[in-house]
Design an enzyme around this catalytic site. Structure first.
Site, PDB file in Angstrom:
ATOM      1  N   GLY A  12      75.722  77.601  16.295  1.00 51.68           N
ATOM      2  CA  GLY A  12      76.541  78.234  15.262  1.00 51.68           C
ATOM      3  C   GLY A  12      75.791  79.131  14.295  1.00 51.68           C
ATOM      4  CG  ASN A  14      76.024  84.952  16.298  1.00 46.18           C
ATOM      5  OD1 ASN A  14      75.821  86.083  15.868  1.00 46.18           O
ATOM      6  ND2 ASN A  14      75.380  84.458  17.351  1.00 46.18           N
ATOM      7  NE  ARG A  66      88.946  75.289  31.876  1.00 49.38           N
ATOM      8  CZ  ARG A  66      87.743  75.098  31.350  1.00 49.38           C
ATOM      9  NH1 ARG A  66      87.104  73.970  31.552  1.00 49.38           N
ATOM     10  NH2 ARG A  66      87.181  76.015  30.627  1.00 49.38           N
ATOM     11  CG  ASN A 108      82.190  87.430  23.473  1.00 51.60           C
ATOM     12  OD1 ASN A 108      81.879  86.329  23.014  1.00 51.60           O
ATOM     13  ND2 ASN A 108      81.584  87.940  24.542  1.00 51.60           N
ATOM     14  CG  HIS A 110      77.103  89.577  26.178  1.00 50.94           C
ATOM     15  ND1 HIS A 110      77.257  88.398  26.872  1.00 50.94           N
ATOM     16  CD2 HIS A 110      76.173  90.296  26.844  1.00 50.94           C
ATOM     17  CE1 HIS A 110      76.454  88.412  27.923  1.00 50.94           C
ATOM     18  NE2 HIS A 110      75.788  89.549  27.935  1.00 50.94           N
ATOM     19  CG  ASP A 151      80.364  89.508  28.928  1.00 55.36           C
ATOM     20  OD1 ASP A 151      80.896  88.925  27.977  1.00 55.36           O
ATOM     21  OD2 ASP A 151      79.472  88.996  29.629  1.00 55.36           O
ATOM     22  CD  GLN A 179      64.284  93.032  15.148  1.00 54.49           C
ATOM     23  OE1 GLN A 179      64.508  93.935  15.956  1.00 54.49           O
ATOM     24  NE2 GLN A 179      63.064  92.656  14.831  1.00 54.49           N
ATOM     25  CD  GLU A 181      73.287  87.254  19.420  1.00 54.50           C
ATOM     26  OE1 GLU A 181      74.148  86.402  19.221  1.00 54.50           O
ATOM     27  OE2 GLU A 181      72.372  87.096  20.252  1.00 54.50           O
TER      28      GLU A 181
HETATM   29  C1  GAR Z   1      74.416  83.789  20.878  1.00 56.41           C
HETATM   30  O1  GAR Z   1      73.196  84.364  21.257  1.00 56.41           O
HETATM   31  C2  GAR Z   1      75.576  84.542  21.524  1.00 56.41           C
HETATM   32  O2  GAR Z   1      75.354  85.908  21.616  1.00 56.41           O
HETATM   33  C3  GAR Z   1      75.598  83.900  22.883  1.00 56.41           C
HETATM   34  O3  GAR Z   1      75.399  82.527  22.628  1.00 56.41           O
HETATM   35  C4  GAR Z   1      74.563  82.377  21.473  1.00 56.41           C
HETATM   36  C5  GAR Z   1      75.207  81.414  20.510  1.00 56.41           C
HETATM   37  O4  GAR Z   1      74.357  81.122  19.431  1.00 56.41           O
HETATM   38  N1  GAR Z   1      76.845  84.166  23.556  1.00 56.41           N
HETATM   39  C6  GAR Z   1      76.945  84.404  24.862  1.00 56.41           C
HETATM   40  O5  GAR Z   1      75.992  84.356  25.612  1.00 56.41           O
HETATM   41  C7  GAR Z   1      78.346  84.719  25.357  1.00 56.41           C
HETATM   42  N2  GAR Z   1      78.317  85.282  26.682  1.00 56.41           N
HETATM   43  P1  GAR Z   1      74.902  80.498  18.084  1.00 56.41           P
HETATM   44  O6  GAR Z   1      75.750  79.268  18.457  1.00 56.41           O
HETATM   45  O7  GAR Z   1      73.664  80.104  17.334  1.00 56.41           O
HETATM   46  O8  GAR Z   1      75.701  81.541  17.369  1.00 56.41           O
END
Ligand code: GAR
Length: 208
Positions: A12, A14, A66, A108, A110, A151, A179, A181
């Site tokens: 988490g 982000n 599912r 999203n 990525h 994506d 830098q 995300e």
């Molecule tokens: C992040 O690097 C995000 O970009 C990636 O998972 C990580 C989550 O980190 N997402 C993907 O790869 C989606 N395809 P976080 O839980 O510390 O934010």
């Protein structure tokens, strides 16, 4: 006021970047109304709790099929009446009905410069492993709208990051987060909150 629901699976960081920008007023007129995780042990849930944000776990493990899980996830999302859904490291395939319902209202993050190192099987550390294996010199991150593909939706923001000599997947992942995300994801939410993103002919246009 823009009502945002954030979907998470892991640490988490982000989510934290979004919380910090909302609290400091750097994201325009926005409230995080809920955080949903598919994993009850996700540290992201603790982050939400610490900031008084409603949080709930909806795990596929708790449902027989599912389809039932997908229904429950969509119901939980709807219960927050969000204007925008943010996938912040959410490692679950999004139910088609949810993609339809939140078209151009679900984004999203990525960890690559799409269309490089994206699609099925490219998530988390795997993306950085693949980039180092290929020997690319520039990597980065992308915020995009979610469509039916993996994506493939309209790209909103991208930011490049340099690969350094001796990088490991872990060091590269951290630099891409720091830098790129943690900057472009809050920035995209701010643009959305200000009504500055428009999708025209399948492409996101930003009105600065
Ligand atoms: C992040 O690097 C995000 O970009 C990636 O998972 C990580 C989550 O980190 N997402 C993907 O790869 C989606 N395809 P976080 O839980 O510390 O934010």
């Amino acid at each position: 006021m823009l009502r945002v629901v954030v979907l998470v699976s892991g640490g988490g960081t982000n989510l934290q970047a979004i919380i910090d920008r909302v609290e400091s007023g750097l994201i325009h007129d926005t409230k995080i109304v809920g955080v949903i995780s598919n994993n009850k042990n996700a540290y992201a849930l603790e982050r939400a709790k610490a900031h008084g944000i409603d949080q709930v776990c909806v795990s596929p493990k708790d449902y027989e099929t599912r389809e039932i899980f997908n229904d429950e996830l969509l119901k939980t999302v709807r219960s927050f009446s969000p204007d925008l859904i943010v996938l912040a490291g959410f490692l679950v395939v999004i139910p088609p009905a949810m993609i339809q319902e939140y078209k151009n209202r679900m984004i999203n993050i990525h960890p690559s410069l799409i269309p490089a190192f994206c699609g099925k099987g490219f998530y988390g550390l795997k993306v950085h492993e693949a980039a180092l294996k290929r020997g690319v010199k520039v990597v980065g991150a992308t915020v995009h709208f979610v469509d039916e593909g993996t994506d493939t939706g309209p790209i909103i923001l991208q930011k490049a990051v340099e690969v350094e000599q001796g990088d490991t997947p872990e060091s590269l992942q951290l630099r891409v987060m720091q830098q790129a995300e943690w900057k472009i994801l809050p920035e995209a939410i701010d643009l959305f909150a200000r009504g500055r993103i428009q999708v025209v002919d399948g492409k996101a246009v930003i009105h600065k």
